[in-house]
Design a protein around this motif. Structure first.
Motif, PDB file in Angstrom:
ATOM      1  N   GLU A 173       0.443  -1.445  -0.025  1.00  0.00           N
ATOM      2  CA  GLU A 173       0.065  -0.142  -0.007  1.00  0.00           C
ATOM      3  C   GLU A 173       0.407   1.071  -0.125  1.00  0.00           C
ATOM      4  O   GLU A 173       1.958   1.913   0.706  1.00  0.00           O
ATOM      5  CB  GLU A 173      -0.898  -0.129   1.189  1.00  0.00           C
ATOM      6  CG  GLU A 173      -1.655   1.358   1.526  1.00  0.00           C
ATOM      7  CD  GLU A 173      -2.973   0.726   2.833  1.00  0.00           C
ATOM      8  OE1 GLU A 173      -3.758   0.940   2.718  1.00  0.00           O
ATOM      9  OE2 GLU A 173      -2.275   0.995   3.387  1.00  0.00           O
ATOM     10  N   VAL A 174       0.301   2.569  -0.782  1.00  0.00           N
ATOM     11  CA  VAL A 174       0.799   3.121  -0.928  1.00  0.00           C
ATOM     12  C   VAL A 174       0.134   4.981  -0.243  1.00  0.00           C
ATOM     13  O   VAL A 174      -0.614   4.934  -0.737  1.00  0.00           O
ATOM     14  CB  VAL A 174       1.958   4.106  -2.421  1.00  0.00           C
ATOM     15  CG1 VAL A 174       2.289   5.225  -2.837  1.00  0.00           C
ATOM     16  CG2 VAL A 174       2.691   2.452  -2.824  1.00  0.00           C
ATOM     17  N   ARG A 175       0.710   5.834   0.184  1.00  0.00           N
ATOM     18  CA  ARG A 175      -0.404   6.548   0.488  1.00  0.00           C
ATOM     19  C   ARG A 175       0.776   7.532   0.546  1.00  0.00           C
ATOM     20  O   ARG A 175       1.939   7.715   1.173  1.00  0.00           O
ATOM     21  CB  ARG A 175      -0.842   6.509   2.104  1.00  0.00           C
ATOM     22  CG  ARG A 175      -1.918   5.112   2.599  1.00  0.00           C
ATOM     23  CD  ARG A 175      -2.588   5.294   3.886  1.00  0.00           C
ATOM     24  NE  ARG A 175      -3.204   4.300   4.435  1.00  0.00           N
ATOM     25  CZ  ARG A 175      -4.398   4.576   4.252  1.00  0.00           C
ATOM     26  NH1 ARG A 175      -4.456   5.819   5.294  1.00  0.00           N
ATOM     27  NH2 ARG A 175      -5.101   3.821   4.967  1.00  0.00           N
ATOM     28  N   CYS A 176      -0.145   8.795  -0.041  1.00  0.00           N
ATOM     29  CA  CYS A 176       0.943  10.210  -0.128  1.00  0.00           C
ATOM     30  C   CYS A 176       0.010  11.484   0.477  1.00  0.00           C
ATOM     31  O   CYS A 176      -0.659  11.331   0.525  1.00  0.00           O
ATOM     32  CB  CYS A 176       0.793  11.054  -2.189  1.00  0.00           C
ATOM     33  SG  CYS A 176       1.472   9.343  -2.830  1.00  0.00           S
ATOM     34  N   GLY A 177       1.198  12.305   1.372  1.00  0.00           N
ATOM     35  CA  GLY A 177       1.084  13.613   1.614  1.00  0.00           C
ATOM     36  C   GLY A 177       0.079  13.271   3.026  1.00  0.00           C
ATOM     37  O   GLY A 177       0.081  11.934   3.487  1.00  0.00           O
ATOM     38  N   PRO A 178       0.108  13.735   3.700  1.00  0.00           N
ATOM     39  CA  PRO A 178      -0.529  14.274   5.264  1.00  0.00           C
ATOM     40  C   PRO A 178      -2.239  13.051   5.282  1.00  0.00           C
ATOM     41  O   PRO A 178      -2.024  12.555   6.268  1.00  0.00           O
ATOM     42  CB  PRO A 178      -0.910  15.668   5.760  1.00  0.00           C
ATOM     43  CG  PRO A 178      -0.173  15.977   4.742  1.00  0.00           C
ATOM     44  CD  PRO A 178       0.648  15.778   3.025  1.00  0.00           C
ATOM     45  N   VAL A 179      -2.593  13.308   4.135  1.00  0.00           N
ATOM     46  CA  VAL A 179      -4.056  12.816   4.508  1.00  0.00           C
ATOM     47  C   VAL A 179      -4.151  11.072   3.763  1.00  0.00           C
ATOM     48  O   VAL A 179      -4.693  10.646   3.557  1.00  0.00           O
ATOM     49  CB  VAL A 179      -5.287  13.781   3.942  1.00  0.00           C
ATOM     50  CG1 VAL A 179      -5.647  14.675   4.807  1.00  0.00           C
ATOM     51  CG2 VAL A 179      -4.706  13.823   3.120  1.00  0.00           C
ATOM     52  N   GLY A 180      -3.004  10.561   3.505  1.00  0.00           N
ATOM     53  CA  GLY A 180      -2.859   9.573   2.842  1.00  0.00           C
ATOM     54  C   GLY A 180      -3.372   9.402   1.191  1.00  0.00           C
ATOM     55  O   GLY A 180      -3.576   8.240   0.731  1.00  0.00           O
ATOM     56  N   VAL A 181      -3.302  10.788   0.591  1.00  0.00           N
ATOM     57  CA  VAL A 181      -4.364  11.312  -0.527  1.00  0.00           C
ATOM     58  C   VAL A 181      -3.336  11.205  -1.400  1.00  0.00           C
ATOM     59  O   VAL A 181      -2.863  12.550  -1.474  1.00  0.00           O
ATOM     60  CB  VAL A 181      -5.680  11.777  -0.949  1.00  0.00           C
ATOM     61  CG1 VAL A 181      -6.049  11.646  -1.875  1.00  0.00           C
ATOM     62  CG2 VAL A 181      -6.422  10.504  -0.178  1.00  0.00           C
TER      63      VAL A 181
ATOM     64  N   ARG B  67      -3.947   7.576  -3.220  1.00  0.00           N
ATOM     65  CA  ARG B  67      -3.007   6.043  -2.479  1.00  0.00           C
ATOM     66  C   ARG B  67      -3.636   4.778  -3.245  1.00  0.00           C
ATOM     67  O   ARG B  67      -4.568   4.946  -4.657  1.00  0.00           O
ATOM     68  CB  ARG B  67      -4.122   5.875  -1.200  1.00  0.00           C
ATOM     69  CG  ARG B  67      -4.379   4.971  -0.849  1.00  0.00           C
ATOM     70  CD  ARG B  67      -5.721   4.881   0.837  1.00  0.00           C
ATOM     71  NE  ARG B  67      -6.105   3.429   0.889  1.00  0.00           N
ATOM     72  CZ  ARG B  67      -6.382   2.889   1.937  1.00  0.00           C
ATOM     73  NH1 ARG B  67      -7.442   3.455   1.736  1.00  0.00           N
ATOM     74  NH2 ARG B  67      -6.514   1.931   2.515  1.00  0.00           N
ATOM     75  N   ARG B  68      -2.863   3.931  -3.005  1.00  0.00           N
ATOM     76  CA  ARG B  68      -2.561   2.792  -3.831  1.00  0.00           C
ATOM     77  C   ARG B  68      -2.244   1.819  -3.224  1.00  0.00           C
ATOM     78  O   ARG B  68      -1.725   1.598  -2.679  1.00  0.00           O
ATOM     79  CB  ARG B  68      -1.882   2.949  -5.269  1.00  0.00           C
ATOM     80  CG  ARG B  68      -1.565   1.744  -6.241  1.00  0.00           C
ATOM     81  CD  ARG B  68      -1.615   2.283  -8.022  1.00  0.00           C
ATOM     82  NE  ARG B  68      -1.815   1.189  -8.727  1.00  0.00           N
ATOM     83  CZ  ARG B  68      -1.261   0.844  -9.809  1.00  0.00           C
ATOM     84  NH1 ARG B  68      -0.262   1.628 -10.072  1.00  0.00           N
ATOM     85  NH2 ARG B  68      -1.329  -0.092 -10.383  1.00  0.00           N
ATOM     86  N   ARG B  69      -3.228   0.832  -3.538  1.00  0.00           N
ATOM     87  CA  ARG B  69      -3.316  -1.090  -2.994  1.00  0.00           C
ATOM     88  C   ARG B  69      -2.980  -2.008  -3.622  1.00  0.00           C
ATOM     89  O   ARG B  69      -3.859  -1.554  -4.659  1.00  0.00           O
ATOM     90  CB  ARG B  69      -3.754  -0.979  -2.014  1.00  0.00           C
ATOM     91  CG  ARG B  69      -4.423  -1.888  -1.016  1.00  0.00           C
ATOM     92  CD  ARG B  69      -4.717  -2.101   0.283  1.00  0.00           C
ATOM     93  NE  ARG B  69      -5.017  -2.837   1.219  1.00  0.00           N
ATOM     94  CZ  ARG B  69      -5.449  -3.756   2.447  1.00  0.00           C
ATOM     95  NH1 ARG B  69      -6.826  -3.410   1.641  1.00  0.00           N
ATOM     96  NH2 ARG B  69      -5.313  -4.221   3.121  1.00  0.00           N
ATOM     97  N   ILE B  70      -1.920  -2.429  -4.576  1.00  0.00           N
ATOM     98  CA  ILE B  70      -1.449  -3.061  -4.559  1.00  0.00           C
ATOM     99  C   ILE B  70      -1.747  -4.770  -4.259  1.00  0.00           C
ATOM    100  O   ILE B  70      -0.795  -5.557  -3.424  1.00  0.00           O
ATOM    101  CB  ILE B  70      -0.436  -2.931  -5.532  1.00  0.00           C
ATOM    102  CG1 ILE B  70      -0.001  -1.532  -6.189  1.00  0.00           C
ATOM    103  CG2 ILE B  70       0.236  -3.978  -6.721  1.00  0.00           C
ATOM    104  CD1 ILE B  70       1.266  -1.534  -6.887  1.00  0.00           C
ATOM    105  N   PRO B  71      -2.651  -5.395  -4.756  1.00  0.00           N
ATOM    106  CA  PRO B  71      -2.521  -7.662  -4.000  1.00  0.00           C
ATOM    107  C   PRO B  71      -1.101  -7.578  -4.733  1.00  0.00           C
ATOM    108  O   PRO B  71      -0.822  -7.553  -5.281  1.00  0.00           O
ATOM    109  CB  PRO B  71      -3.407  -8.092  -4.784  1.00  0.00           C
ATOM    110  CG  PRO B  71      -4.219  -6.875  -5.290  1.00  0.00           C
ATOM    111  CD  PRO B  71      -3.725  -5.448  -5.602  1.00  0.00           C
ATOM    112  N   LEU B  72      -0.526  -8.545  -3.745  1.00  0.00           N
ATOM    113  CA  LEU B  72       0.665  -9.196  -3.922  1.00  0.00           C
ATOM    114  C   LEU B  72       0.561 -10.277  -4.611  1.00  0.00           C
ATOM    115  O   LEU B  72       1.639 -10.917  -5.491  1.00  0.00           O
ATOM    116  CB  LEU B  72       1.143 -10.009  -3.227  1.00  0.00           C
ATOM    117  CG  LEU B  72       2.208  -8.257  -2.216  1.00  0.00           C
ATOM    118  CD1 LEU B  72       2.341  -9.571  -0.386  1.00  0.00           C
ATOM    119  CD2 LEU B  72       3.485  -7.333  -2.759  1.00  0.00           C
TER     120      LEU B  72
END
Length: 197
Positions: free
Chosen positions: A105-113, A115-120
Protein backbone atom coordinates in the motif's frame (compact mmCIF):
# COMPACT_ATOMS: atom_id res chain seq x y z
CA UNK A 1 17.41 6.42 7.05
CA UNK A 2 15.24 3.42 7.90
CA UNK A 3 11.69 4.14 8.88
CA UNK A 4 10.48 0.58 8.95
CA UNK A 5 10.44 -1.36 12.19
CA UNK A 6 13.58 -3.21 13.10
CA UNK A 7 13.42 -6.88 14.01
CA UNK A 8 9.73 -7.05 13.20
CA UNK A 9 8.63 -4.27 15.55
CA UNK A 10 5.58 -2.21 14.70
CA UNK A 11 6.40 1.23 13.32
CA UNK A 12 6.35 4.02 15.91
CA UNK A 13 2.94 5.61 16.14
CA UNK A 14 1.28 2.92 14.05
CA UNK A 15 -1.95 1.52 15.45
CA UNK A 16 -1.63 3.77 18.53
CA UNK A 17 1.40 2.03 20.01
CA UNK A 18 0.46 -1.50 19.01
CA UNK A 19 2.47 -4.38 20.50
CA UNK A 20 5.47 -5.74 18.63
CA UNK A 21 4.68 -7.76 15.54
CA UNK A 22 6.66 -10.99 15.28
CA UNK A 23 9.17 -11.26 12.47
CA UNK A 24 8.28 -13.31 9.44
CA UNK A 25 10.40 -16.06 7.91
CA UNK A 26 14.05 -15.22 7.17
CA UNK A 27 13.92 -12.26 9.54
CA UNK A 28 11.62 -10.12 7.40
CA UNK A 29 9.14 -8.09 9.45
CA UNK A 30 5.51 -9.19 9.44
CA UNK A 31 4.63 -5.66 8.33
CA UNK A 32 7.25 -3.51 6.60
CA UNK A 33 6.95 0.27 6.76
CA UNK A 34 8.96 2.82 4.82
CA UNK A 35 8.67 6.38 3.59
CA UNK A 36 10.40 9.05 1.56
CA UNK A 37 10.20 12.80 2.11
CA UNK A 38 10.78 15.89 -0.01
CA UNK A 39 11.16 19.06 2.06
CA UNK A 40 11.34 21.23 -1.08
CA UNK A 41 7.62 20.59 -1.51
CA UNK A 42 7.01 22.62 1.68
CA UNK A 43 8.58 25.65 -0.05
CA UNK A 44 6.29 25.20 -3.04
CA UNK A 45 3.31 24.82 -0.71
CA UNK A 46 4.35 28.11 0.92
CA UNK A 47 4.36 29.77 -2.51
CA UNK A 48 0.84 28.47 -3.10
CA UNK A 49 -0.31 29.81 0.26
CA UNK A 50 1.27 33.21 -0.54
CA UNK A 51 -0.56 33.31 -3.88
CA UNK A 52 -3.86 32.59 -2.10
CA UNK A 53 -3.12 35.28 0.48
CA UNK A 54 -2.45 37.77 -2.32
CA UNK A 55 -5.82 36.97 -3.89
CA UNK A 56 -7.60 37.41 -0.55
CA UNK A 57 -5.74 40.66 0.11
CA UNK A 58 -6.74 41.99 -3.31
CA UNK A 59 -10.38 41.13 -2.60
CA UNK A 60 -10.42 42.74 0.85
CA UNK A 61 -8.11 45.73 0.57
CA UNK A 62 -8.23 46.74 -3.08
CA UNK A 63 -8.92 50.40 -3.90
CA UNK A 64 -9.82 49.54 -7.48
CA UNK A 65 -12.46 52.03 -8.60
CA UNK A 66 -13.16 51.27 -12.25
CA UNK A 67 -14.70 48.08 -13.67
CA UNK A 68 -14.72 45.19 -11.19
CA UNK A 69 -14.14 42.52 -13.86
CA UNK A 70 -10.30 42.82 -13.90
CA UNK A 71 -10.19 42.80 -10.08
CA UNK A 72 -12.47 39.75 -9.89
CA UNK A 73 -10.34 37.93 -12.47
CA UNK A 74 -7.15 38.74 -10.52
CA UNK A 75 -8.67 37.56 -7.23
CA UNK A 76 -10.08 34.35 -8.68
CA UNK A 77 -6.84 33.67 -10.58
CA UNK A 78 -4.63 34.13 -7.50
CA UNK A 79 -6.86 32.04 -5.22
CA UNK A 80 -7.31 29.25 -7.80
CA UNK A 81 -3.59 29.10 -8.63
CA UNK A 82 -2.72 29.15 -4.92
CA UNK A 83 -5.11 26.31 -4.12
CA UNK A 84 -3.83 24.25 -7.03
CA UNK A 85 -0.18 24.71 -6.03
CA UNK A 86 -0.88 24.27 -2.31
CA UNK A 87 -2.81 21.02 -2.51
CA UNK A 88 -0.80 19.68 -5.46
CA UNK A 89 2.42 20.02 -3.48
CA UNK A 90 1.17 18.99 -0.03
CA UNK A 91 -0.05 15.69 -1.48
CA UNK A 92 3.55 14.79 -2.33
CA UNK A 93 5.49 16.09 0.66
CA UNK A 94 6.05 12.46 1.57
CA UNK A 95 5.02 8.96 0.60
CA UNK A 96 4.42 6.09 3.03
CA UNK A 97 4.79 2.47 1.90
CA UNK A 98 3.40 -0.51 3.80
CA UNK A 99 3.89 -4.18 2.91
CA UNK A 100 1.93 -6.87 4.71
CA UNK A 101 1.28 -10.52 3.89
CA UNK A 102 -1.21 -9.72 1.12
CA UNK A 103 -0.74 -6.17 -0.17
CA UNK A 104 1.62 -3.32 -0.85
CA UNK A 105 0.00 0.00 0.00
CA UNK A 106 1.22 3.47 -0.95
CA UNK A 107 -0.20 6.61 0.71
CA UNK A 108 0.79 10.14 -0.23
CA UNK A 109 0.88 13.32 1.83
CA UNK A 110 -0.54 14.14 5.26
CA UNK A 111 -3.98 12.66 4.55
CA UNK A 112 -2.82 9.62 2.58
CA UNK A 113 -4.30 10.67 -0.78
CA UNK A 114 -3.68 9.66 -3.49
CA UNK A 115 -3.50 6.07 -2.34
CA UNK A 116 -2.76 2.84 -4.18
CA UNK A 117 -3.16 -0.71 -2.89
CA UNK A 118 -1.60 -3.52 -4.92
CA UNK A 119 -2.41 -7.15 -4.09
CA UNK A 120 0.77 -9.24 -3.98
CA UNK A 121 -1.07 -11.85 -6.07
CA UNK A 122 -0.81 -9.42 -9.00
CA UNK A 123 2.96 -8.86 -8.58
CA UNK A 124 5.22 -10.92 -10.85
CA UNK A 125 8.58 -9.50 -9.79
CA UNK A 126 10.18 -6.64 -7.85
CA UNK A 127 13.49 -4.85 -8.44
CA UNK A 128 15.61 -2.18 -6.81
CA UNK A 129 15.76 1.14 -8.67
CA UNK A 130 18.89 2.84 -7.31
CA UNK A 131 18.39 6.14 -9.17
CA UNK A 132 14.80 7.23 -9.67
CA UNK A 133 14.87 10.71 -11.20
CA UNK A 134 11.75 12.93 -11.20
CA UNK A 135 12.92 14.43 -14.49
CA UNK A 136 12.50 11.05 -16.20
CA UNK A 137 8.89 10.96 -15.04
CA UNK A 138 8.01 14.57 -15.86
CA UNK A 139 8.33 15.82 -12.27
CA UNK A 140 7.24 14.94 -8.76
CA UNK A 141 3.92 13.35 -7.96
CA UNK A 142 1.75 10.50 -9.18
CA UNK A 143 2.99 9.92 -12.73
CA UNK A 144 2.16 7.80 -15.74
CA UNK A 145 4.32 7.32 -18.83
CA UNK A 146 3.23 4.88 -21.54
CA UNK A 147 6.74 3.47 -21.95
CA UNK A 148 7.53 3.35 -18.21
CA UNK A 149 4.27 2.63 -16.39
CA UNK A 150 3.03 4.36 -13.22
CA UNK A 151 5.08 5.92 -10.45
CA UNK A 152 4.85 7.83 -7.20
CA UNK A 153 7.94 10.04 -7.12
CA UNK A 154 8.51 12.43 -4.22
CA UNK A 155 12.29 12.79 -4.46
CA UNK A 156 15.35 11.73 -6.42
CA UNK A 157 17.10 8.57 -5.29
CA UNK A 158 16.38 4.95 -4.47
CA UNK A 159 13.06 3.27 -5.04
CA UNK A 160 11.53 -0.03 -6.04
CA UNK A 161 9.82 -1.21 -9.20
CA UNK A 162 7.01 -3.77 -9.17
CA UNK A 163 6.31 -5.69 -12.35
CA UNK A 164 2.62 -6.58 -12.42
CA UNK A 165 0.88 -9.53 -14.03
CA UNK A 166 -0.75 -7.35 -16.69
CA UNK A 167 2.67 -6.26 -17.99
CA UNK A 168 2.61 -2.83 -16.38
CA UNK A 169 5.09 -1.54 -13.81
CA UNK A 170 4.69 0.52 -10.66
CA UNK A 171 7.62 2.53 -9.28
CA UNK A 172 7.74 4.21 -5.88
CA UNK A 173 10.52 6.18 -4.20
CA UNK A 174 11.12 4.95 -0.67
CA UNK A 175 13.99 5.03 1.81
CA UNK A 176 15.65 1.63 2.38
CA UNK A 177 14.29 0.43 -0.95
CA UNK A 178 16.60 -2.58 -0.65
CA UNK A 179 14.73 -3.68 2.50
CA UNK A 180 11.40 -3.16 0.76
CA UNK A 181 12.49 -5.25 -2.23
CA UNK A 182 13.77 -8.03 0.05
CA UNK A 183 10.49 -8.05 1.97
CA UNK A 184 8.32 -8.20 -1.18
CA UNK A 185 10.54 -10.93 -2.67
CA UNK A 186 10.18 -13.02 0.48
CA UNK A 187 6.41 -12.55 0.42
CA UNK A 188 6.29 -13.62 -3.23
CA UNK A 189 8.48 -16.66 -2.52
CA UNK A 190 6.22 -17.76 0.34
CA UNK A 191 3.08 -17.30 -1.77
CA UNK A 192 4.55 -19.33 -4.63
CA UNK A 193 5.67 -22.07 -2.26
CA UNK A 194 2.19 -22.19 -0.69
CA UNK A 195 0.45 -22.36 -4.08
CA UNK A 196 2.83 -25.13 -5.27
CA UNK A 197 2.21 -27.25 -2.16
Amino acid sequence: MRDHPQEGAAAPGEHGGAPRVPAGPCGTPAIWHGRATNRVQWLLAGAGAACMALGIDLAVNSTWTSSLAPLAMAVVGCVAAGLLVLFGTLAFVHVAVRVDADHLEVRCGPVGVPRRRIPLDSVVDVALAPRVNPRHWGGWGYRWRPEQGTAVVVRRGEGMVLRLGDGRTFTVTVDDAEGAVACVRERLRLRRAASAA
